[in-house]
Design a protein around this motif. Sequence first.
Motif, short mmCIF file in Angstrom:
data_model
loop_
_atom_site.label_atom_id
_atom_site.label_comp_id
_atom_site.label_asym_id
_atom_site.label_seq_id
_atom_site.Cartn_x
_atom_site.Cartn_y
_atom_site.Cartn_z
N LEU A 99 36.04 36.78 28.88
CA LEU A 99 34.78 37.44 29.23
C LEU A 99 34.10 36.74 30.40
N PHE A 100 34.13 35.40 30.42
CA PHE A 100 33.57 34.65 31.53
C PHE A 100 34.20 35.09 32.85
N VAL A 101 35.52 35.15 32.88
CA VAL A 101 36.23 35.53 34.11
C VAL A 101 35.84 36.94 34.54
N LEU A 102 35.80 37.87 33.62
CA LEU A 102 35.43 39.25 33.96
C LEU A 102 34.00 39.33 34.46
N LEU A 103 33.10 38.60 33.82
CA LEU A 103 31.70 38.58 34.25
C LEU A 103 31.55 37.96 35.63
N ARG A 104 32.32 36.91 35.91
CA ARG A 104 32.22 36.27 37.21
C ARG A 104 32.77 37.17 38.32
N LEU A 105 33.80 37.96 38.04
CA LEU A 105 34.28 38.92 39.01
C LEU A 105 33.24 40.01 39.26
N ALA A 106 32.62 40.47 38.18
CA ALA A 106 31.56 41.47 38.31
C ALA A 106 30.35 40.88 39.04
N LEU A 120 45.57 31.78 26.22
CA LEU A 120 44.91 32.65 27.19
C LEU A 120 43.75 31.91 27.84
N ALA A 121 42.99 31.16 27.07
CA ALA A 121 41.85 30.42 27.61
C ALA A 121 42.28 29.46 28.71
N LEU A 122 43.40 28.79 28.52
CA LEU A 122 43.87 27.88 29.55
C LEU A 122 44.32 28.64 30.81
N TRP A 123 44.89 29.80 30.64
CA TRP A 123 45.26 30.62 31.80
C TRP A 123 44.02 31.07 32.57
N THR A 124 42.91 31.28 31.84
CA THR A 124 41.70 31.71 32.55
C THR A 124 41.17 30.60 33.46
N LEU A 125 41.53 29.36 33.19
CA LEU A 125 41.14 28.28 34.10
C LEU A 125 41.76 28.50 35.48
N LEU A 126 43.02 28.89 35.49
CA LEU A 126 43.68 29.18 36.77
C LEU A 126 43.01 30.37 37.46
N ILE A 127 42.74 31.41 36.70
CA ILE A 127 42.11 32.59 37.28
C ILE A 127 40.74 32.24 37.85
N ALA A 128 39.95 31.50 37.08
CA ALA A 128 38.61 31.11 37.54
C ALA A 128 38.68 30.22 38.78
N ALA A 129 39.71 29.41 38.88
CA ALA A 129 39.88 28.56 40.05
C ALA A 129 40.23 29.37 41.29
N ILE A 130 40.82 30.54 41.11
CA ILE A 130 41.22 31.40 42.22
C ILE A 130 40.07 32.29 42.70
N ILE A 131 39.13 32.58 41.83
CA ILE A 131 38.04 33.51 42.17
C ILE A 131 37.32 33.14 43.47
N PRO A 132 36.96 31.88 43.70
CA PRO A 132 36.27 31.59 44.97
C PRO A 132 37.08 31.96 46.20
N TYR A 133 38.39 31.83 46.11
CA TYR A 133 39.24 32.15 47.25
C TYR A 133 39.29 33.65 47.52
N ILE A 134 39.12 34.45 46.49
CA ILE A 134 39.05 35.91 46.68
C ILE A 134 37.81 36.24 47.50
N PHE A 135 36.67 35.64 47.10
CA PHE A 135 35.43 35.91 47.83
C PHE A 135 35.47 35.30 49.24
N ALA A 136 36.13 34.18 49.39
CA ALA A 136 36.28 33.57 50.72
C ALA A 136 37.08 34.50 51.63
N GLY A 137 38.14 35.06 51.10
CA GLY A 137 38.95 36.00 51.89
C GLY A 137 38.15 37.20 52.33
N LEU A 138 37.32 37.70 51.45
CA LEU A 138 36.46 38.83 51.83
C LEU A 138 35.47 38.42 52.91
N ALA A 139 34.87 37.25 52.75
CA ALA A 139 33.88 36.79 53.73
C ALA A 139 34.51 36.61 55.11
N LYS A 140 35.76 36.21 55.13
CA LYS A 140 36.44 35.90 56.40
C LYS A 140 37.28 37.07 56.92
N SER A 141 37.12 38.24 56.33
CA SER A 141 38.01 39.35 56.65
C SER A 141 37.74 40.00 58.00
#
Length: 125
Positions: A84-91, A3-24
């Motif tokens: 927890l890191f991923v959830l906190l970073r989304l929050a 699961l920890a290794l999968w969170t690396l992928l999720i954490a790598a995607i998080i900036p793109y979520i915020f980028a999409g919102l900024a550019k919406s």
Amino acid sequence: MTLALWTLLIAAIIPYIFAGLAKSRGDFDNARPRTWLAQVEGWRQRAHWAQLNSYEAFPPFAAAVLTAELTDADQAWVNGLALLFVLLRLAYGAAYITDRPTLRSSLWTAAFACVAGLFVAAAVG
């Protein structure tokens, strides 16, 4: 894969979520994205800032997860701290976008504590 290794992928995607919102906004200029982003205001500007901070937060997190994985740290702790890191970073991003600076700083600190915790887990593992 853990699961920890999968969170690396999720954490790598998080900036793109915020980028999409900024550019919406409908008038986003893909020919000059940095110039366009420099002039946005309000929540879109804060989404852009959350994107930038998410890029900054990723390398220490990735290093911590990989270090913990390579040292055979307790997998339950590693998985828990990484998730927890991923959830906190989304929050954190949500608090940034909604202009809640005190909450945002608290969430940033808690997420960084997860990174430190991963290194500690590796050290005692």
